[in-house]
Design a protein around this motif. Sequence first.
Motif, short mmCIF file in Angstrom:
data_model
loop_
_atom_site.label_atom_id
_atom_site.label_comp_id
_atom_site.label_asym_id
_atom_site.label_seq_id
_atom_site.Cartn_x
_atom_site.Cartn_y
_atom_site.Cartn_z
N GLY A 165 -28.12 -78.00 32.63
CA GLY A 165 -28.57 -76.69 32.15
C GLY A 165 -27.58 -76.06 31.20
N GLU A 166 -27.69 -74.74 31.10
CA GLU A 166 -26.84 -73.98 30.19
C GLU A 166 -25.37 -74.17 30.47
OE1 GLU A 166 -26.18 -69.24 29.05
OE2 GLU A 166 -26.98 -69.82 31.02
N ARG A 167 -25.00 -74.22 31.74
CA ARG A 167 -23.60 -74.34 32.10
C ARG A 167 -23.00 -75.67 31.61
NH1 ARG A 167 -19.94 -71.55 33.37
NH2 ARG A 167 -19.43 -71.83 35.57
N GLU A 168 -23.77 -76.74 31.69
CA GLU A 168 -23.25 -78.02 31.22
C GLU A 168 -22.98 -77.98 29.72
OE1 GLU A 168 -24.34 -82.79 30.86
OE2 GLU A 168 -25.51 -81.50 32.20
N GLN A 169 -23.89 -77.39 28.95
CA GLN A 169 -23.66 -77.33 27.51
C GLN A 169 -22.45 -76.47 27.18
OE1 GLN A 169 -25.37 -79.29 25.26
NE2 GLN A 169 -23.59 -78.65 24.05
N GLU A 170 -22.28 -75.37 27.92
CA GLU A 170 -21.09 -74.56 27.73
C GLU A 170 -19.83 -75.40 27.97
OE1 GLU A 170 -22.53 -70.04 29.05
OE2 GLU A 170 -21.36 -71.28 30.42
N ASP B 116 -19.16 -78.00 25.12
CA ASP B 116 -18.63 -77.36 23.91
C ASP B 116 -17.21 -76.87 24.12
OD1 ASP B 116 -21.07 -77.83 22.73
OD2 ASP B 116 -21.84 -75.80 23.05
N HIS C 43 -16.90 -69.67 24.58
CA HIS C 43 -17.71 -70.80 25.04
C HIS C 43 -18.38 -70.61 26.41
CE1 HIS C 43 -16.93 -73.51 21.74
NE2 HIS C 43 -15.63 -73.21 21.80
N TYR C 44 -18.05 -69.53 27.11
CA TYR C 44 -18.69 -69.32 28.42
C TYR C 44 -19.38 -67.95 28.47
CZ TYR C 44 -15.89 -73.34 29.89
OH TYR C 44 -15.33 -74.58 30.02
N SER D 1 -22.10 -67.13 29.73
CA SER D 1 -22.76 -66.90 31.02
C SER D 1 -21.83 -66.23 32.04
CB SER D 1 -23.28 -68.21 31.60
OG SER D 1 -22.21 -69.08 31.95
#
Length: 220
Positions: free
Chosen positions: A52-57, A60, A170-171, A173
């Motif tokens: 999800g979003e956390r993995e992409q964060e 990067d 980069h984070y 969230s």
Amino acid sequence: MIRLGAGRPDRIVALGAHCDDIAIGAGGTLLTMCRARPGLRVDALVLSGGGGEREQEERDALAAFCPDADLRLTVLKLPDGRLPAHWGEAKASVEELRGRTEPELVLAPRTEDAHQDHRGLAQLVTTAFRDHLVLGYEIVKWDGDLGRPTAYQPLSPEVAEEKVRLLQEHYPSQRHRPWYDREAFLGLARIRGIECHERYAEAFALTKVTLDLGTPDRRG
């Protein structure tokens, strides 16, 4: 301040229970090492946040924290805050990583960390990487579990500022968290810098190290 070098490692391992743990605890150290040694192999494992979003964060962010490195990142999907219930899967992932790399340095959470996921991962690391230099990083949090570290990596002011900038960038969230801000990250780095006679530093728990104090002096 006594300084002991660990040579120039070609391979390191970085482990985190959650996306952003590695960057918070050792981001400045990664920046320092990767800039000093282009091509450094970094095997990174994160236990939760995958898919999800956390993995992409995380992908990067670690790409930015490990410039010019041979970064190999795995992000699993274990539930956040449920590591004890998924102990077997977590243990297998750490042992699988150990089976495919022989690092000179391991960056992982401290065994004294108050968060059960951090602490559990730290305990797994000691069983898989038994004869390695393991530095236990610290993560500022509500629990107030910061202690008296035994090892420090000085950070230049430029690296300290870059670490804070990359964390904020980069984070997204995590920006809603009351402790996730520039003052917290830079403030802790300043305190750890004071403790080792530097401007800024990251601090680590070092539980076991073998010294070589009998090497003949070959100077002259």
